[in-house]
Design a protein around this motif. Structure first.
Motif, mmCIF file in Angstrom:
data_model
loop_
_atom_site.group_PDB
_atom_site.id
_atom_site.type_symbol
_atom_site.label_atom_id
_atom_site.label_comp_id
_atom_site.label_asym_id
_atom_site.label_seq_id
_atom_site.Cartn_x
_atom_site.Cartn_y
_atom_site.Cartn_z
ATOM 1 N N ASN A 1 0.787 -1.202 0.074
ATOM 2 C CA ASN A 1 0.006 0.053 0.028
ATOM 3 C C ASN A 1 0.801 1.347 -0.185
ATOM 4 O O ASN A 1 1.539 1.250 0.901
ATOM 5 C CB ASN A 1 -0.893 0.048 1.179
ATOM 6 N N ARG A 2 0.717 2.022 -1.041
ATOM 7 C CA ARG A 2 1.586 3.398 -1.292
ATOM 8 C C ARG A 2 1.627 4.062 0.062
ATOM 9 O O ARG A 2 2.391 5.071 0.399
ATOM 10 C CB ARG A 2 1.411 4.029 -2.518
ATOM 11 N N GLU A 3 0.247 4.226 0.463
ATOM 12 C CA GLU A 3 -0.114 5.072 1.688
ATOM 13 C C GLU A 3 0.868 4.691 3.117
ATOM 14 O O GLU A 3 1.303 5.403 3.624
ATOM 15 C CB GLU A 3 -1.564 4.970 2.294
ATOM 16 N N ASP A 4 0.945 3.263 3.029
ATOM 17 C CA ASP A 4 1.680 2.769 4.283
ATOM 18 C C ASP A 4 3.296 3.383 4.228
ATOM 19 O O ASP A 4 3.648 3.776 5.193
ATOM 20 C CB ASP A 4 1.613 1.259 4.296
ATOM 21 N N ILE A 5 3.568 3.061 2.782
ATOM 22 C CA ILE A 5 4.913 3.387 2.579
ATOM 23 C C ILE A 5 5.293 4.851 3.003
ATOM 24 O O ILE A 5 6.177 5.394 3.370
ATOM 25 C CB ILE A 5 5.386 2.944 1.202
ATOM 26 N N SER A 6 4.259 5.781 2.266
ATOM 27 C CA SER A 6 4.309 7.261 2.566
ATOM 28 C C SER A 6 4.384 7.636 3.828
ATOM 29 O O SER A 6 5.375 8.315 4.541
ATOM 30 C CB SER A 6 3.254 7.989 1.703
ATOM 31 N N GLU A 7 3.550 7.059 4.629
ATOM 32 C CA GLU A 7 3.165 7.213 6.057
ATOM 33 C C GLU A 7 4.489 6.849 6.761
ATOM 34 O O GLU A 7 5.281 7.593 7.904
ATOM 35 C CB GLU A 7 2.294 6.496 6.642
ATOM 36 N N LEU A 8 5.112 5.737 6.399
ATOM 37 C CA LEU A 8 6.290 5.271 7.310
ATOM 38 C C LEU A 8 7.705 6.561 7.210
ATOM 39 O O LEU A 8 8.212 7.033 8.116
ATOM 40 C CB LEU A 8 7.063 3.902 6.737
ATOM 41 N N TYR A 9 7.847 7.261 5.992
ATOM 42 C CA TYR A 9 8.782 7.904 5.901
ATOM 43 C C TYR A 9 8.145 9.223 6.471
ATOM 44 O O TYR A 9 9.186 10.147 7.229
ATOM 45 C CB TYR A 9 9.123 8.230 4.185
ATOM 46 N N THR A 10 7.111 9.648 6.267
ATOM 47 C CA THR A 10 6.589 10.757 7.019
ATOM 48 C C THR A 10 6.750 10.710 8.433
ATOM 49 O O THR A 10 7.271 11.838 9.094
ATOM 50 C CB THR A 10 5.227 10.975 6.599
ATOM 51 N N PHE A 11 6.566 9.644 9.130
ATOM 52 C CA PHE A 11 6.874 9.383 10.694
ATOM 53 C C PHE A 11 8.311 9.250 11.079
ATOM 54 O O PHE A 11 8.770 9.096 12.175
ATOM 55 C CB PHE A 11 6.040 8.356 11.150
ATOM 56 N N GLY A 12 9.106 9.226 10.110
ATOM 57 C CA GLY A 12 10.634 9.270 10.293
ATOM 58 C C GLY A 12 11.299 7.885 10.161
ATOM 59 O O GLY A 12 12.294 7.619 10.675
ATOM 60 N N GLY A 13 10.496 6.874 9.709
ATOM 61 C CA GLY A 13 11.091 5.674 9.573
ATOM 62 C C GLY A 13 12.102 5.544 8.472
ATOM 63 O O GLY A 13 12.213 6.429 7.488
ATOM 64 N N THR A 14 13.128 4.747 8.700
ATOM 65 C CA THR A 14 14.634 4.776 7.585
ATOM 66 C C THR A 14 14.330 4.091 6.278
ATOM 67 O O THR A 14 14.904 4.785 5.362
ATOM 68 C CB THR A 14 15.594 4.103 8.523
ATOM 69 N N SER A 15 13.580 2.935 6.457
ATOM 70 C CA SER A 15 13.123 2.430 4.999
ATOM 71 C C SER A 15 12.394 1.420 5.337
ATOM 72 O O SER A 15 11.870 0.979 6.210
ATOM 73 C CB SER A 15 14.563 1.619 4.651
ATOM 74 N N TYR A 16 11.802 0.913 3.930
ATOM 75 C CA TYR A 16 10.456 -0.054 4.155
ATOM 76 C C TYR A 16 10.779 -1.031 3.121
ATOM 77 O O TYR A 16 11.520 -0.921 1.786
ATOM 78 C CB TYR A 16 9.245 0.869 3.664
ATOM 79 N N ILE A 17 10.618 -2.315 3.642
ATOM 80 C CA ILE A 17 10.699 -3.294 2.661
ATOM 81 C C ILE A 17 9.282 -4.384 2.714
ATOM 82 O O ILE A 17 8.634 -4.292 3.694
ATOM 83 C CB ILE A 17 12.003 -4.369 3.010
ATOM 84 N N THR A 18 9.249 -5.105 1.626
ATOM 85 C CA THR A 18 8.069 -5.715 1.507
ATOM 86 C C THR A 18 8.722 -7.163 1.943
ATOM 87 O O THR A 18 9.613 -7.600 1.821
ATOM 88 C CB THR A 18 7.462 -6.111 0.210
ATOM 89 N N LYS A 19 7.882 -7.842 2.976
ATOM 90 C CA LYS A 19 8.276 -8.971 3.513
ATOM 91 C C LYS A 19 8.642 -10.263 2.539
ATOM 92 O O LYS A 19 7.716 -10.317 1.622
ATOM 93 C CB LYS A 19 7.387 -9.393 4.603
ATOM 94 N N PRO A 20 9.787 -10.554 2.642
ATOM 95 C CA PRO A 20 10.178 -11.849 1.599
ATOM 96 C C PRO A 20 9.248 -12.853 2.115
ATOM 97 O O PRO A 20 8.671 -13.096 3.081
ATOM 98 C CB PRO A 20 11.641 -12.131 2.231
ATOM 99 N N SER A 21 8.991 -13.858 1.061
ATOM 100 C CA SER A 21 7.913 -15.033 1.210
ATOM 101 C C SER A 21 8.497 -16.301 1.729
ATOM 102 O O SER A 21 7.800 -17.298 2.056
ATOM 103 C CB SER A 21 7.126 -15.121 0.226
ATOM 104 N N ASP A 22 9.869 -16.404 1.579
ATOM 105 C CA ASP A 22 10.508 -17.568 1.856
ATOM 106 C C ASP A 22 11.780 -17.652 2.484
ATOM 107 O O ASP A 22 12.432 -16.242 2.561
ATOM 108 C CB ASP A 22 10.774 -18.621 0.743
#
Length: 157
Positions: free
Chosen positions: A110-131
């Motif tokens: 979700n682009r909104e989750d990613i955008s909010e993460l950086y807005t709140f000061g998160g350093t980086s965002y990754i999509t969870k690997p599946s295996d």
């Protein structure tokens, strides 16, 4: 590698801890195994909730223990609001934890989750690997970047 570069890398490993905030036991099992294989020099602390993460961080300060060099934060614990609140608390101006990198991970794209993460000061965002192999590749890349390339803040903030 230049001698000063080696010292920076060694300081990154010195008393290094990663705080993993993950509510899913199965995901934690994969994360733990991949971290142990990719970063055997680093201690890993697992908590299953944002509340436990806050308690752990406050106990580090109260007991004058080194803070984690990095936090891995699942955005859905299983709901998003506790993770968002933890991130906002950690990244509040004047927080003792503000310089600690927070890497968020989630299955959400979700682009909104990613955008909010950086807005709140998160350093980086990754999509969870599946295996497991994808987790291993992620943590090998993380090792190269966070432990061997950048200079992390000192363990006492």
């Amino acid at each position: 590698m230049a001698e000063t570069d080696k010292r920076a890398v060694n300081n990154n490993f010195r008393q290094a801890t990663i705080l993993v905030v993950e509510d899913n036991q199965d995901h934690w099992t994969l994360i733990k195994a991949a971290l142990q294989e990719s970063l055997p020099e680093v201690s890993v602390v697992w908590v299953a909730s944002a509340e436990e993460a806050s308690t752990y961080l406050e106990n580090c300060v109260a007991n004058e223990q080194p803070l984690p060099k990095l936090m891995l934060l699942d955005l859905y614990l299983p709901e998003a609001e506790p993770a968002w609140q933890l991130l906002r608390t950690v990244k509040t101006p004047n927080s003792r934890f503000i310089r600690m990198p927070v890497v968020a991970f989630s299955y959400s794209t979700n682009r909104e989750d990613i955008s909010e993460l950086y807005t709140f000061g998160g350093t980086s965002y990754i999509t969870k690997p599946s295996d497991y192999n994808q987790w291993l590749l992620y943590f090998e890349t993380m090792r190269s970047y966070w432990w061997e390339t950048v200079t992390l803040p000192s363990e006492r903030y």
